[in-house]
Design an enzyme around this catalytic site. Structure first.
Site, PDB file in Angstrom:
ATOM      1  N   ARG A  71     -13.249  -7.427  -3.192  1.00 25.75           N
ATOM      2  CA  ARG A  71     -13.062  -7.186  -2.155  1.00 25.75           C
ATOM      3  C   ARG A  71     -12.538  -5.774  -1.769  1.00 25.75           C
ATOM      4  O   ARG A  71     -11.851  -5.508  -2.555  1.00 25.75           O
ATOM      5  CB  ARG A  71     -11.767  -8.278  -1.546  1.00 25.75           C
ATOM      6  CG  ARG A  71     -11.131  -8.296  -0.246  1.00 25.75           C
ATOM      7  CD  ARG A  71      -9.993  -7.275  -0.475  1.00 25.75           C
ATOM      8  NE  ARG A  71      -9.092  -7.341   0.825  1.00 25.75           N
ATOM      9  CZ  ARG A  71      -8.203  -6.670   1.077  1.00 25.75           C
ATOM     10  NH1 ARG A  71      -7.802  -5.640   0.442  1.00 25.75           N
ATOM     11  NH2 ARG A  71      -7.711  -6.550   2.480  1.00 25.75           N
ATOM     12  N   VAL A  72     -12.868  -5.332  -0.643  1.00 30.61           N
ATOM     13  CA  VAL A  72     -12.599  -3.881  -0.420  1.00 30.61           C
ATOM     14  C   VAL A  72     -11.643  -4.032   1.070  1.00 30.61           C
ATOM     15  O   VAL A  72     -12.121  -4.744   1.974  1.00 30.61           O
ATOM     16  CB  VAL A  72     -13.476  -2.974  -0.225  1.00 30.61           C
ATOM     17  CG1 VAL A  72     -13.062  -1.777   0.380  1.00 30.61           C
ATOM     18  CG2 VAL A  72     -14.290  -2.752  -1.488  1.00 30.61           C
ATOM     19  N   GLY A  73     -10.516  -3.380   1.050  1.00 32.43           N
ATOM     20  CA  GLY A  73      -9.571  -3.274   2.290  1.00 32.43           C
ATOM     21  C   GLY A  73      -9.948  -2.178   3.368  1.00 32.43           C
ATOM     22  O   GLY A  73     -10.842  -1.555   3.217  1.00 32.43           O
ATOM     23  N   ASP A  74      -8.996  -1.957   4.240  1.00 33.11           N
ATOM     24  CA  ASP A  74      -8.942  -0.916   4.959  1.00 33.11           C
ATOM     25  C   ASP A  74      -8.591   0.335   4.411  1.00 33.11           C
ATOM     26  O   ASP A  74      -9.117   1.544   5.135  1.00 33.11           O
ATOM     27  CB  ASP A  74      -8.032  -1.131   6.038  1.00 33.11           C
ATOM     28  CG  ASP A  74      -6.720  -1.386   5.688  1.00 33.11           C
ATOM     29  OD1 ASP A  74      -6.643  -2.037   4.641  1.00 33.11           O
ATOM     30  OD2 ASP A  74      -5.629  -0.722   6.263  1.00 33.11           O
ATOM     31  N   THR A 131       1.006  -1.118  -0.066  1.00 36.02           N
ATOM     32  CA  THR A 131       0.082  -0.070  -0.047  1.00 36.02           C
ATOM     33  C   THR A 131       0.999   1.403  -0.131  1.00 36.02           C
ATOM     34  O   THR A 131       2.064   1.224   0.445  1.00 36.02           O
ATOM     35  CB  THR A 131      -0.730  -0.098   1.403  1.00 36.02           C
ATOM     36  OG1 THR A 131      -1.765  -1.059   1.211  1.00 36.02           O
ATOM     37  CG2 THR A 131      -1.599   1.409   1.614  1.00 36.02           C
ATOM     38  N   GLY A 172      -5.885  -5.780   5.540  1.00 36.09           N
ATOM     39  CA  GLY A 172      -6.997  -4.639   5.754  1.00 36.09           C
ATOM     40  C   GLY A 172      -8.227  -5.314   6.620  1.00 36.09           C
ATOM     41  O   GLY A 172      -8.598  -4.543   7.365  1.00 36.09           O
ATOM     42  N   THR A 197      -0.793   0.155   6.889  1.00 38.29           N
ATOM     43  CA  THR A 197      -0.649  -0.984   5.797  1.00 38.29           C
ATOM     44  C   THR A 197      -0.461  -2.235   6.428  1.00 38.29           C
ATOM     45  O   THR A 197       0.140  -2.376   7.459  1.00 38.29           O
ATOM     46  CB  THR A 197       0.676  -0.569   5.025  1.00 38.29           C
ATOM     47  OG1 THR A 197       1.067  -1.943   4.183  1.00 38.29           O
ATOM     48  CG2 THR A 197       2.049  -0.303   5.743  1.00 38.29           C
ATOM     49  N   GLY A 198      -1.047  -3.248   5.782  1.00 35.71           N
ATOM     50  CA  GLY A 198      -1.181  -4.742   6.335  1.00 35.71           C
ATOM     51  C   GLY A 198      -2.392  -5.312   5.936  1.00 35.71           C
ATOM     52  O   GLY A 198      -3.310  -4.466   5.364  1.00 35.71           O
TER      53      GLY A 198
END
Ligand code: ASP
Length: 316
Positions: free
Chosen positions: A204-207, A176, A230, A227-228
């Site tokens: 898929r949606v992350g953080d 990220t 999500g 970052t990591g």
């Protein structure tokens, strides 16, 4: 003018040192430096923290060395879906886009959502169409594809088939980019942009586009970009948790980010952050092998790093 600060990360999914050539590492560090300088130029000219974080992220989105924009990770169907968000600590205004496929610089679209719509988060093709109407640059989805990512996707699919996915390196999986800044008027801002995970399910949606999870900024407290994995950042409301610990528990920036990285680590995930407080202190904690990162200190010296050793580049 008060103190100025800029800090960036290029993801905690840094490759092992021997997987890139010296020249490629040098270019990665150069692009981190370019990102910091783009932001610093704005801050030292009296510009806003918001403009600074957007400019810093655009440089990293345009670089092939980070998982955002050009060169981002691929979905399970070998396409790209991008997530990005930006937050203004002065007003708590925020904008975000997720699962976009055609916006060259998703962070610019997040900024446009914040300033030109009544929404905080726009999804997928609606976000692409909104960006086009806002006059942002639109590209084919294949513009984002790099040979390296195609190989990483194939290797992850093979690992999945063999049941050895747990052995995949952080770098094979994700990354990220993000930036935080303090401007001369005391305003804080944060921005984050990502291609998510290699081999991620479509949709898929992350953080990164979720305010409070991957991005948060509040004047007088802090600005954070994470970052990591999500899913864990979302469940832990990680970026906001840093701010809450400072606000309600009186923790310093260093303590609050350290607490949150420790908590994320308990979920057995690689995690990292860049964060700045109201006094302009920047921290870049992470629990992985490395994290692309950088900051500019008061003296204007540009600091960049991918692993342990920090390089001092010439003054901005
Ligand atoms: N946080 C990103 C996501 O889950 C990935 C990462 O930072 O490595 O989409």
């Amino acid at each position: 003018m008060g103190p100025l600060a800029i800090g960036i990360h290029g993801g905690c999914g840094t490759l092992a040192r021997d997987l890139l050539t010296e020249a490629e590492w040098a270019e990665t560090n150069r692009h981190l430096g370019d990102s910091l300088r783009a932001a610093w130029k704005i801050l030292t000219a009296g510009g806003s923290a918001l403009d600074a974080v957007e400019a810093a992220v655009v440089v990293m989105e345009n670089s092939p060395h980070f998982n955002a924009g050009y060169g981002a990770a691929l979905t399970e169907t070998s396409e790209h879906e991008h997530d990005a968000s930006i937050m203004d600590g002065a007003t708590l205004a925020a904008g975000a886009v997720c699962a976009t496929r055609r916006i060259r610089n998703p962070i610019r679209a997040a900024r446009a959502v914040m300033e030109k719509s009544d929404c905080v988060l726009l999804t997928s093709s609606a976000a692409d169409d909104f960006a086009a109407r806002a006059g942002l640059e639109i590209v084919e989805n294949s513009y984002f594809t790099l040979e390296r990512r195609v190989k990483a996707l194939a290797s992850l699919k093979a690992r999945k088939a063999r049941g050895t996915i747990a052995l995949a390196s952080e770098a094979e999986k994700h990354g990220t980019v993000g930036a935080v800044a303090l401007d001369g008027r005391g305003n804080l801002a944060a921005a984050t942009s990502t291609g998510g995970f290699n081999n991620k399910p479509v949709g898929r949606v992350g953080d990164s586009p979720i305010i409070g999870a991957g991005t948060y900024a509040r004047n007088g407290v802090c600005a954070v970009s994470g970052t990591g994995q999500g899913e864990i950042f979302i469940r832990r409301v990680a970026a906001y948790d840093v701010a809450a610990r400072m606000l309600y528990a009186g923790r310093s920036l260093e303590e609050a980010t350290g607490d949150v990285i420790d908590i994320l680590g308990k979920h057995m995930i690689g995690a990292g952050m860049v964060a700045v407080d109201a006094a302009g202190r920047v921290v870049v904690p992470f629990n992985t092998l490395g994290m692309a990162r950088g900051w500019i200190a008061d003296d204007g010296v540009v600091h960049v790093a991918t692993h342990d050793d920090v390089h001092r580049l010439s003054a901005a």
